[in-house]
Scaffold this motif. Structure first.
Motif, mmCIF file in Angstrom:
data_model
loop_
_atom_site.group_PDB
_atom_site.id
_atom_site.type_symbol
_atom_site.label_atom_id
_atom_site.label_comp_id
_atom_site.label_asym_id
_atom_site.label_seq_id
_atom_site.Cartn_x
_atom_site.Cartn_y
_atom_site.Cartn_z
ATOM 1 N N MET A 137 0.827 -1.201 0.000
ATOM 2 C CA MET A 137 0.000 0.000 0.000
ATOM 3 C C MET A 137 0.866 1.257 0.000
ATOM 4 S SD MET A 137 -3.271 -0.611 -0.019
ATOM 5 C CE MET A 137 -4.397 0.334 0.994
ATOM 6 N N VAL A 138 1.845 1.298 0.890
ATOM 7 C CA VAL A 138 2.618 2.529 1.081
ATOM 8 C C VAL A 138 3.546 2.794 -0.109
ATOM 9 C CG1 VAL A 138 4.398 3.619 2.485
ATOM 10 C CG2 VAL A 138 2.484 2.467 3.580
ATOM 11 N N PHE A 139 4.139 1.730 -0.662
ATOM 12 C CA PHE A 139 5.114 1.946 -1.714
ATOM 13 C C PHE A 139 4.579 1.715 -3.118
ATOM 14 C CE2 PHE A 139 8.059 0.777 1.869
ATOM 15 C CZ PHE A 139 8.424 2.097 2.105
ATOM 16 N N ALA A 140 3.369 1.165 -3.236
ATOM 17 C CA ALA A 140 2.865 0.926 -4.592
ATOM 18 C C ALA A 140 1.471 1.521 -4.793
ATOM 19 C CB ALA A 140 2.854 -0.566 -4.886
ATOM 20 N N ILE A 141 0.496 0.950 -4.123
ATOM 21 C CA ILE A 141 -0.881 1.328 -4.451
ATOM 22 C C ILE A 141 -1.204 2.760 -4.034
ATOM 23 C CG2 ILE A 141 -3.310 0.747 -4.079
ATOM 24 C CD1 ILE A 141 -2.397 -2.152 -3.663
ATOM 25 N N LEU A 142 -0.784 3.145 -2.850
ATOM 26 C CA LEU A 142 -1.096 4.495 -2.372
ATOM 27 C C LEU A 142 0.178 5.323 -2.198
ATOM 28 C CD1 LEU A 142 -3.830 3.690 0.305
ATOM 29 C CD2 LEU A 142 -4.166 4.590 -1.987
ATOM 30 N N ALA A 143 1.106 5.150 -3.133
ATOM 31 C CA ALA A 143 2.400 5.811 -2.987
ATOM 32 C C ALA A 143 2.357 7.263 -3.456
ATOM 33 C CB ALA A 143 3.460 5.024 -3.754
ATOM 34 N N PHE A 144 1.510 8.055 -2.822
ATOM 35 C CA PHE A 144 1.483 9.476 -3.151
ATOM 36 C C PHE A 144 2.399 10.213 -2.183
ATOM 37 C CE2 PHE A 144 -2.950 7.845 -3.592
ATOM 38 C CZ PHE A 144 -2.867 7.599 -4.954
ATOM 39 N N PRO A 145 2.979 11.311 -2.633
ATOM 40 C CA PRO A 145 3.870 12.043 -1.735
ATOM 41 C C PRO A 145 3.103 12.561 -0.510
ATOM 42 C CG PRO A 145 3.690 13.142 -3.899
ATOM 43 C CD PRO A 145 2.898 11.899 -3.981
ATOM 44 N N GLY A 146 3.705 12.442 0.641
ATOM 45 C CA GLY A 146 3.108 12.965 1.870
ATOM 46 C C GLY A 146 1.898 12.193 2.356
#
Ligand code: ATP
Ligand code: MG
Lengths: 297, 219
Positions: B68-77
């Motif tokens: 999630m953190v690094f792929a699916i929802l990897a938006f800045p901030g």
């Protein structure tokens, strides 16, 4: 009138009811007897659609509760593609109907005309099951009082929630019913503090708060200690005398004989014999019934 | 010590937010699955729900977090939010099974009684079944909250960095330890005490709620 027509009920591969047809007229007290597993409960539960029949129709006061059963409507069968194909292939119309009925040949899609005909019957006679159930009270073997509600809330929940009565009217009726069974002092307690006999009598009057036209009883005394059976049967007797239409599954043969206007004997998912209590108990015809009575009496 | 308090606050906020998501999600999934038992229109949503619970419960939460953190929802901030969402989704799968079991544990005669009085399915659920199911579910939900609280300690793996100052309790203790030149013992013990206190608080609250809900049982 509650009418079941050509009722079939299958649980998985197990045919529990087959081709059961009967009719309960206003004012009748029909007692259903029969060996364990013969389908008594299932038949009763089909009458208010707690159990959905596999085939067949259930009618209450000329209103259809079940989906339309095409096998019961000659004119609908004759609109089906299967019928048309059979007739086109040279089978006579009557023979085609028989073949379709016996072979359960109708498929899910039988053409537009057929679907429209089914929809039409449904529209003309169909009714919301929740509306129909208001007319049909049910009493269960295990009482099924709402555990999270006090006695009085048990009795007022449905009429108030369904906006049939104001809270005051519902409570007034509930209290008068509780008084009738001598349990006014239990109004504010939770069901877990009551005896079995008290629970069942409250379950019966809870159903009465909906002022039903019919009452269904599924072995209402079977889960009771022997000394409590009497009080429940007494209340049911009173109810019968007040003119209520009742369908009762029971093993209390004395009660059946005394209160029943008609006795239905079920065996292997079929109505094996039916008649007046005098006839059923005094002059049984089928061997199954004779055997059953010899065991139970 | 400042780190610890900050980490403590972050851990609590994350846990609470994730619990909230998990409860809502779990409730919806449970109800959909139960509804599908006698409503053919719910079969497809129920299938989706089954895939959800199977996949989530069948894979490690650390993997889900990375994904999630690094792929699916990897938006800045968006790291913190992504982490919260991950834990919420993860918790929802377990909570849904608890709630489902709770609903199924209510005697089916209760539903039949409601329906036989003409009360529709939904209303019977709301008035009769849920209130009884909650009683059975509360302890399991409490356990789930405790597990979730501790699960959030892996969040440091995806980037509790000094730059953003978003530590959770565990990462904070690690940070202090680094500052102390690798003396992990004291900070870890302190962080452990904080966890313990929160867990104990949850246990107490659950006990109180349970006690309240038992009022309709035989006294
Ligand atoms: N929900 C169900 N799923 C599967 N099989 C069922 C279900 N309900 C009933 N049956 C089966 O249907 C058959 C008839 O059951 P039913 O309860 O109607 O019998 P009964 O005549 O009421 O018996 P009893 O006197 O024991 O109450 C039994 O063989 C039972 O195992
Ligand atoms: Mg039975």
């Amino acid at each position: 009138m509650i009418a079941v027509k050509n009722l079939y009920k299958k649980f998985d591969k197990n045919m529990v009811l087959s081709a059961v047809s009967t009719q309960v007229e206003k004012g009748e007290k029909v007692v259903i007897i029969g060996p364990s597993g013969s389908g008594k409960s299932t038949l009763l539960r089909c009458m208010n659609l707690l159990e959905e029949p596999t085939y067949g129709e259930v009618w209450v006061d000329d209103q259809l509760l079940t989906p339309v059963d095409p096998y019961l409507h000659f004119d609908i069968i004759s609109l089906s593609n299967t019928y048309k194909k059979l007739v086109a292939s040279g089978v006579s119309p009557d023979e085609a109907i028989v073949q379709i009925k016996q072979g359960d040949l109708l498929k899910r899609f039988e053409g537009f005309e057929y679907a429209a005909a089914i929809k039409k019957v449904r529209k003309e006679n169909g009714i919301d099951i929740n509306l129909a159930r208001r007319k049909i009270g049910m009493v269960f073997q295990h009482f099924n009082l709402f555990n999270n509600k006090t006695v009085i809330d048990n009795m007022t929940l449905a009429p108030v929630l369904l906006k049939l009565k104001s809270k005051e009217e519902a409570e007034e009726l509930a209290y008068s019913l509780l008084k009738r069974i001598g349990l006014e002092d239990k109004a504010k307690v939770y069901p877990s503090t009551l005896s079995g006999g008290q629970k069942q009598r409250i379950a019966i009057v809870r159903a009465l708060t909906m002022t039903p036209d019919y009452m269904l009883f599924d072995e209402p005394t079977s889960a009771l200690d022997p000394e409590m059976v009497g009080e429940v049967l007494e209340l049911m007797k009173e109810l019968a005398e007040s003119g209520m239409t009742m369908v009762i599954v029971t093993h209390e043969m004395g009660f059946a004989r005394e209160v029943g206007t008609r006795v239905v004997f079920m065996a292997d998912g079929k109505i094996a014999e039916e008649g007046t209590p005098e006839k059923i108990f005094g002059d049984p015809q089928s061997p199954r019934l004779k055997e059953f009575l010899s065991k139970i009496l | 010590m400042g780190y610890i308090w900050q980490g403590f606050g972050n851990t609590l906020v994350m846990t609470l937010a994730a619990v909230a998501i998990g409860l809502v999600l779990g409730f919806v999934v449970a109800v959909v699955k139960i509804a599908a038992l006698n409503n053919k229109w719910m079969k497809i949503p129920a299938f989706v729900c089954n895939v959800y619970t199977t996949v989530i419960r069948g894979t490690p939460v650390a993997l889900q977090l990375f994904l999630m953190v690094f792929a699916i929802l990897a938006f800045p901030g968006f790291k913190a939010s992504a982490a919260i969402i991950t834990f919420g989704i993860n918790s929802g799968a377990y909570v849904s099974e608890n709630i489902r079991a709770g609903i199924l544990s209510v005697d089916k005669g209760q539903m039949e009684a409601g329906r036989s009085l003409g009360i529709p399915w939904t209303q019977t659920m709301v008035r009769i079944i849920f209130p009884q199911a909650i009683k059975n579910v509360i302890p399991a939900i409490g356990n789930e909250m405790i597990a979730l609280l501790k699960d959030t300690s892996i969040i440091g793996m995806v980037g509790a960095t000094v730059g953003t100052l978003t530590f959770d309790l565990n990462a904070a203790s690690g940070q202090i330890a680094l500052g102390l030149g690798g003396a992990y013992l004291a900070p870890s013990l302190i962080a452990g005490c904080f966890y313990l206190v929160v867990v104990y608080a949850i246990v107490l609250v659950i006990k109180i709620i349970e006690g309240r809900l038992r009022k309709s049982d035989r006294r």
